[in-house]
Scaffold this active site. Structure first.
Site, PDB file in Angstrom:
ATOM      1  N   ALA A  43       0.866  -1.187   0.000  1.00  0.00           N
ATOM      2  CA  ALA A  43       0.000   0.000   0.000  1.00  0.00           C
ATOM      3  C   ALA A  43       0.901   1.235   0.000  1.00  0.00           C
ATOM      4  CB  ALA A  43      -0.918  -0.020   1.220  1.00  0.00           C
TER       5      ALA A  43
ATOM      6  N   ASP B 275     -12.527  -4.856  13.738  1.00  0.00           N
ATOM      7  CA  ASP B 275     -11.502  -3.926  14.212  1.00  0.00           C
ATOM      8  C   ASP B 275     -11.306  -2.797  13.195  1.00  0.00           C
ATOM      9  OD1 ASP B 275      -9.778  -3.029  16.139  1.00  0.00           O
ATOM     10  OD2 ASP B 275      -8.109  -4.328  15.564  1.00  0.00           O
TER      11      ASP B 275
ATOM     12  N   LYS C  17     -10.925   0.702  12.050  1.00  0.00           N
ATOM     13  CA  LYS C  17     -10.489   2.009  12.562  1.00  0.00           C
ATOM     14  C   LYS C  17      -9.391   2.517  11.632  1.00  0.00           C
ATOM     15  CE  LYS C  17      -7.551  -0.357  15.918  1.00  0.00           C
ATOM     16  NZ  LYS C  17      -7.323  -0.662  17.338  1.00  0.00           N
TER      17      LYS C  17
ATOM     18  N   GLU D 217      -6.402   3.202  11.901  1.00  0.00           N
ATOM     19  CA  GLU D 217      -5.099   2.556  12.055  1.00  0.00           C
ATOM     20  C   GLU D 217      -5.005   1.271  11.243  1.00  0.00           C
ATOM     21  OE1 GLU D 217      -7.031   3.796  14.351  1.00  0.00           O
ATOM     22  OE2 GLU D 217      -5.967   4.383  16.181  1.00  0.00           O
ATOM     23  N   ASN D 218      -6.154   0.691  10.938  1.00  0.00           N
ATOM     24  CA  ASN D 218      -6.161  -0.577  10.209  1.00  0.00           C
ATOM     25  C   ASN D 218      -6.525  -0.418   8.739  1.00  0.00           C
ATOM     26  OD1 ASN D 218      -5.365  -2.023  12.416  1.00  0.00           O
ATOM     27  ND2 ASN D 218      -7.444  -2.531  13.060  1.00  0.00           N
TER      28      ASN D 218
ATOM     29  N   ASP E  34      -5.259  -5.846   8.567  1.00  0.00           N
ATOM     30  CA  ASP E  34      -5.354  -6.300   9.944  1.00  0.00           C
ATOM     31  C   ASP E  34      -6.559  -7.183  10.200  1.00  0.00           C
ATOM     32  OD1 ASP E  34      -3.721  -6.013  12.225  1.00  0.00           O
ATOM     33  OD2 ASP E  34      -3.556  -3.899  11.704  1.00  0.00           O
TER      34      ASP E  34
ATOM     35  N   THR F 221      -7.812   0.950  21.529  1.00  0.00           N
ATOM     36  CA  THR F 221      -8.831   1.958  21.752  1.00  0.00           C
ATOM     37  C   THR F 221     -10.231   1.371  21.882  1.00  0.00           C
ATOM     38  OG1 THR F 221      -9.885   3.923  20.841  1.00  0.00           O
ATOM     39  CG2 THR F 221      -8.980   2.371  19.255  1.00  0.00           C
TER      40      THR F 221
END
Ligand code: ATP
Ligand code: MG
Length: 404
Positions: free
Chosen positions: A203, A246, A248, A250-251, A264, A282
């Site tokens: 990515a 999960d 979010k 961040e993933n 993830d 979180t």
């Protein structure tokens, strides 16, 4: 790949519910030893003429055989993410396209009948891309095809110590069977005595989280296009009975064309499961049904991802999560579904957020309806799946919505 999977199976216990890693039966003796010596962290400048490495073109992965005859064939190669976008359902077949790059490197194409047996020596390792809790990720190039990918290196002892064998196996088992332009591809995996290697789609623009922090919040057109892509990806996952659990920033990773890739899959499952005992990170994205007490009877469905999609929509537009507070207060606010949307957010966007952040999982707006929601329609030329299609080009952002 099936062979590799079964090989990986052999390094862990077969009982899903047992957290202990028992024995290691390595089946790839050939690849051990010599492999490590072959690899150096040299970077990939040779294929790149010194340009920004992150802009290296992605190539079609040699998903199968690397026989010399095949490897010698010269092929025109399309950026993998571009091809995936043109043909979301197929395996990134090369396509004629305006952004196609013709490479004189060899490329080999999928030979489904002959599973690839990967080993480290087949990759040239480049710069580190990042570091997670359990290992590092490097830019890498498959030598015979020139295919650029991300190689995630996990140390078996750390996985064992962290008691995350199950998650890693899940990540591999689930992710390797997924192919969608907005889901990070896992092309294969292999291991040596000490490490497990995941061959991931590269990515090129890194973590969405970093983009969000840099921009503070996204303009509505961008948020809408991201949410449309997320809805498309989640629809695909849910059709395959995979809940991510999960979701979010961040993933989520960003491809070279700015399209997003869910990654993830460590927490994702095929069937309902209980995550409460192992909850970490979180709380902001946790839906009320996952916070609620009820121990092992606590049952939840794919609708958990809809709640998280609502939190994501909010965070994209506002720059912070809707329930952000101290742990106790966040939990309380989630349980009550208490949040306020600032006035700078459009009424269409507010409407979608309110239809996603609904306490009763059954009453959350369905993904099909997310894609048809006025806010998505307004900012995405042809709804979710087409939002990032180059052929619809500038129609993606209406000129009145364009920032700057
Ligand atoms: P965790 O250990 O909690 O999963 P993480 O998701 O950050 O944390 P990794 O998945 O190991 O850990 O990734 C580490 C970092 O490497 C990511 O945050 C990202 O910046 C980078 N990275 C990971 N995979 C890729 C990829 N396929 N392409 C580009 N960069 C990547
Ligand atoms: Mg991770």
């Amino acid at each position: 790949m099936d062979n590799l999977e079964s090989a990986f199976e052999r390094i862990t216990v077969t009982d899903e519910n047992d957290n202990q890693l028992v024995t290691t039966t390595t089946t790839y003796h050939k690849s051990k030893g010599a492999v490590a010596a072959n690899v150096s962290i040299t970077g990939l400048a040779s294929s790149n003429n010194g340009a920004n490495r992150m802009k290296l073109p992605l190539q079609k992965l040699a998903a199968a055989n690397s026989s010399k005859a095949l490897a010698a064939s010269i092929a025109k190669v399309t950026l993998a993410s571009q091809a995936a976008r043109d043909h979301p359902s197929d395996e990134n077949q090369p396509q004629a396209h305006g952004h196609r790059r013709t490479l004189t490197e060899s490329a080999i194409y999928a030979q489904p009948s002959t599973p690839k047996q990967w080993h480290l020596g087949m990759f040239e390792i480049g710069k580190p891309l990042g570091k997670g809790k359990f290992g590092r990720v490097y830019l890498a190039k498959e030598r015979s095809s020139g295919f650029v990918c991300a190689l995630k290196v996990l140390h078996k002892n750390e996985i064992q110590q962290g008691k995350v064998e199950k998650q890693v196996r899940r990540e591999i088992e689930i992710q390797s069977h997924l192919a969608h332009p907005n889901v990070l591809r896992l092309f294969g995996h292999f291991h040596d005595a000490k490490r497990i290697f995941l061959i991931l789609e590269f990515a090129g623009k890194g973590e969405l989280y970093k983009h969000l922090r840099r921009e503070q919040r996204f303009p509505e057109w961008k948020a809408a296009q991201y949410i449309a892509q997320m809805a498309s990806a989640l629809k695909y996952l849910h059709k395959k009975h995979v809940m991510h659990r999960d979701i979010k920033p961040e993933n989520i990773l960003v491809g070279i064309h700015g399209d997003i890739k869910i990654s993830d899959f460590g927490w994702s499952v095929h069937a309902p499961n209980n995550r409460r005992n192992t909850m970490c990170g979180t709380l902001d994205y946790l839906p009320p049904e996952m916070l609620r007490g009820g121990g092992k009877d606590n049952f939840y469905t794919e609708a958990v991802d809809l709640w998280s999609l609502g939190v994501l929509t909010y965070e994209f537009l506002v720059g912070e999560a809707p329930f952000e507070d101290t742990q106790v207060m966040t939990q309380r606010k989630i349980m009550r579904g208490e949040f306020t949307v600032p006035s700078f957010v459009s009424s269409e966007a507010k409407d979608l957020i309110r239809k996603l952040l609904v306490l009763d999982p059954e009453k959350r707006i369905a993904l099909e309806d997310v894609e048809k929601h006025p806010w998505i329609i307004k900012h995405c030329a042809k709804g979710g799946e087409r939002a990032y299609n180059r052929t619809s080009g500038d129609k993606i952002r209406s000129s009145s919505e364009r920032e700057s």
